[in-house]
Design a protein around this motif. Structure first.
Motif, short mmCIF file in Angstrom:
data_model
loop_
_atom_site.label_atom_id
_atom_site.label_comp_id
_atom_site.label_asym_id
_atom_site.label_seq_id
_atom_site.Cartn_x
_atom_site.Cartn_y
_atom_site.Cartn_z
N HIS A 39 60.67 88.98 84.58
CA HIS A 39 60.08 90.00 83.72
C HIS A 39 58.74 89.59 83.11
O HIS A 39 58.07 90.43 82.51
N GLY A 40 58.37 88.32 83.24
CA GLY A 40 57.03 87.89 82.90
C GLY A 40 56.75 87.52 81.46
O GLY A 40 55.75 86.87 81.19
N THR A 97 49.63 80.55 78.30
CA THR A 97 48.31 81.07 78.65
C THR A 97 48.02 82.23 77.69
O THR A 97 48.44 83.35 77.93
N GLY A 98 47.35 81.90 76.60
CA GLY A 98 47.12 82.90 75.57
C GLY A 98 48.45 83.28 74.94
O GLY A 98 49.20 82.42 74.51
N ARG A 99 48.76 84.57 74.94
CA ARG A 99 50.02 85.05 74.36
C ARG A 99 51.13 85.12 75.40
O ARG A 99 52.25 85.47 75.08
N ASN A 100 50.80 84.80 76.63
CA ASN A 100 51.78 84.86 77.71
C ASN A 100 52.23 83.47 78.11
O ASN A 100 51.67 82.47 77.67
#
Length: 64
Positions: A15-16, A51-54
């Motif tokens: 779902h990432g 990676t940033g907010r992910n």
């Protein structure tokens, strides 16, 4: 317990995001993060790259 943690990891992969995985697993995002941190400690590997907010799964996490 490791089965549950692998299920959570698989949900993040599918779902990432931690938030989406939490929704699917009926957990809070905080609980997902704790499950993944515990799994990483148990296996002594890095599972996620921020990676940033992910987040992105590492090669080791993808192998699992």
């Amino acid at each position: 317990m490791i089965d549950r943690r692998l299920t959570v990891l698989r949900a993040v992969a599918r779902h990432g995001t931690v938030t989406a995985a939490a929704e699917v697993c009926h957990l809070t995002p905080s609980a997902v993060s704790h499950q993944l941190q515990a799994l990483a400690r148990e296996l002594d590997i890095v599972l996620l790259e921020h990676t940033g907010r992910n987040v992105r799964l590492t090669a080791a996490a993808n192998t699992l």
